[in-house]
Design a protein around this motif. Structure first.
Motif, PDB file in Angstrom:
ATOM      1  N   UNK A  61       0.735  -1.064  -0.040  1.00  0.00           N
ATOM      2  CA  UNK A  61       0.111  -0.066   0.073  1.00  0.00           C
ATOM      3  C   UNK A  61       0.970   1.358   0.140  1.00  0.00           C
ATOM      4  N   UNK A  62       0.833   2.033  -0.954  1.00  0.00           N
ATOM      5  CA  UNK A  62       1.543   3.169  -1.153  1.00  0.00           C
ATOM      6  C   UNK A  62       0.791   4.366  -1.110  1.00  0.00           C
TER       7      UNK A  62
ATOM      8  N   UNK B 178       3.330   2.438   2.444  1.00  0.00           N
ATOM      9  CA  UNK B 178       2.655   2.577   3.900  1.00  0.00           C
ATOM     10  C   UNK B 178       2.364   1.266   4.723  1.00  0.00           C
ATOM     11  N   UNK B 179       2.239   0.405   3.760  1.00  0.00           N
ATOM     12  CA  UNK B 179       2.122  -0.922   4.490  1.00  0.00           C
ATOM     13  C   UNK B 179       2.496  -2.079   3.326  1.00  0.00           C
ATOM     14  N   UNK B 180       3.244  -3.020   4.157  1.00  0.00           N
ATOM     15  CA  UNK B 180       3.459  -4.067   3.247  1.00  0.00           C
ATOM     16  C   UNK B 180       3.427  -5.524   4.047  1.00  0.00           C
ATOM     17  N   UNK B 181       2.847  -6.497   3.096  1.00  0.00           N
ATOM     18  CA  UNK B 181       2.923  -7.983   3.551  1.00  0.00           C
ATOM     19  C   UNK B 181       4.459  -8.579   3.732  1.00  0.00           C
ATOM     20  N   UNK B 182       4.370  -9.608   4.486  1.00  0.00           N
ATOM     21  CA  UNK B 182       5.495 -10.179   4.643  1.00  0.00           C
ATOM     22  C   UNK B 182       6.211 -10.708   3.397  1.00  0.00           C
TER      23      UNK B 182
ATOM     24  N   UNK C  56      16.358   0.519  -5.369  1.00  0.00           N
ATOM     25  CA  UNK C  56      15.303   0.107  -6.621  1.00  0.00           C
ATOM     26  C   UNK C  56      13.775   0.033  -6.258  1.00  0.00           C
ATOM     27  N   UNK C  57      13.737  -0.602  -5.085  1.00  0.00           N
ATOM     28  CA  UNK C  57      12.242  -0.992  -4.506  1.00  0.00           C
ATOM     29  C   UNK C  57      11.572   0.728  -4.514  1.00  0.00           C
ATOM     30  N   UNK C  58      12.076   1.523  -4.024  1.00  0.00           N
ATOM     31  CA  UNK C  58      11.340   2.675  -3.717  1.00  0.00           C
ATOM     32  C   UNK C  58      11.197   3.168  -5.253  1.00  0.00           C
ATOM     33  N   UNK C  59      12.058   3.317  -6.092  1.00  0.00           N
ATOM     34  CA  UNK C  59      11.979   3.904  -7.428  1.00  0.00           C
ATOM     35  C   UNK C  59      10.813   3.224  -8.108  1.00  0.00           C
ATOM     36  N   UNK C  60      10.606   1.771  -8.001  1.00  0.00           N
ATOM     37  CA  UNK C  60       9.674   1.267  -8.838  1.00  0.00           C
ATOM     38  C   UNK C  60       7.932   1.588  -7.958  1.00  0.00           C
TER      39      UNK C  60
ATOM     40  N   UNK D 171      -2.545   2.666  -4.483  1.00  0.00           N
ATOM     41  CA  UNK D 171      -2.311   3.719  -4.140  1.00  0.00           C
ATOM     42  C   UNK D 171      -3.388   4.215  -3.179  1.00  0.00           C
ATOM     43  N   UNK D 172      -3.156   4.823  -1.904  1.00  0.00           N
ATOM     44  CA  UNK D 172      -4.051   5.466  -0.961  1.00  0.00           C
ATOM     45  C   UNK D 172      -3.759   7.038  -0.454  1.00  0.00           C
TER      46      UNK D 172
END
Length: 263
Positions: free
Chosen positions: A197-198, A205-209, A225-229, A262-263
């Protein structure tokens, strides 16, 4: 060497490069690794200081993954390049080239006005001391599976170099299509979903395991790279309001599906 003989030399180089790119399909490597190897092969024939290849969703033409050569674009410039792909006035966007079925586009093709408003040129390439750029979509059977952006200092990309890149682009498209479809077909039984959830600008803002595991593996390969994607997916949602509430989808290194909202 006569012009005819010179043409045959370049044709042979293009044929050899196509064969080498096609051979990558049987290595079993994931998409990022395959593209990194292909970038090295292309660099041997067409030199560049920086190269960035993207994978694109054939239906939406949104960017779904990024690969760089040995010389990576400095991390502080990656978000600028990503945002430029979703800026309507930016010249030679990958999606625009794909829609127009343009085989290639050089920075030198731009008018003075287009140069003035180009974020890539003024906010990335010039600060890095680079004055030339070429962009080539990966099209096969009328469908775009990705694109290459290459930049360098010094002389412009020659007509011969452009012709070689255009000649091998369908082979890269076919390779990309094959690997993407292979990764999408990986059995998913027992695999938990990777959901992120971004915020409006892609901030997680939230990520599953499973998503945290994917983030850690991606950042281990290429820090940041994760943040860029995530920024890319959020930018794509903002650029297409009708799809803003939809999930972005992709495949993290062939290990199963992930979703972002996105939220």
């Amino acid at each position: 060497m006569s012009s005819r003989a010179y043409w045959y030399v370049w044709q042979e180089r293009a044929d050899r490069l196509r064969r080498e790119i096609a051979a990558l399909a049987v290595t079993g490597a994931g998409l990022s690794d395959v593209h990194a190897r292909a970038i090295a092969l292309v660099h041997r024939e067409v030199a560049s200081d920086l190269a960035c290849w993207v994978t694109m969703d054939p239906q939406t033409l949104g960017l779904s993954s990024i690969a760089s050569g040995d010389a990576r674009i400095p991390p502080q410039y990656e978000p600028i390049l990503a945002a430029a792909e979703y800026t309507p006035d930016e010249p030679h966007r990958f999606a625009t080239l794909a829609r127009r079925r343009e085989p290639a586009a050089r920075l030198s093709d731009l008018t003075a006005e287009e140069r003035r408003r180009s974020t890539r040129l003024n906010s990335v390439w010039r600060p890095l001391g680079l004055s030339q750029e070429i962009r080539v979509p990966f099209l096969v059977d009328g469908v775009c599976w990705g694109a290459a952006g290459m930049a360098r200092s010094g002389g412009d990309f020659s007509d011969r170099e452009v012709a070689l890149l255009v000649a091998v682009a369908p082979a890269i498209a076919s390779l990309t299509r094959l690997v993407v479809r292979a990764e999408a077909g990986v059995p998913l039984t027992g695999m938990p979903p990777a959901i992120v959830v971004v915020g409006p600008r892609g901030e997680p803002r939230a990520l599953t395991a499973a998503a945290r595991d994917w983030r850690d593996r991606m950042d281990e390969l290429v820090p940041g790279r994760f943040a860029l994607m995530m920024e890319l997916m959020a930018a794509g949602a903002r650029a297409t309001p009708e799809d803003a509430s939809a999930f972005g989808r992709g495949t993290p290194r062939g290990r199963g599906p992930f979703s972002t909202r996105a939220c």
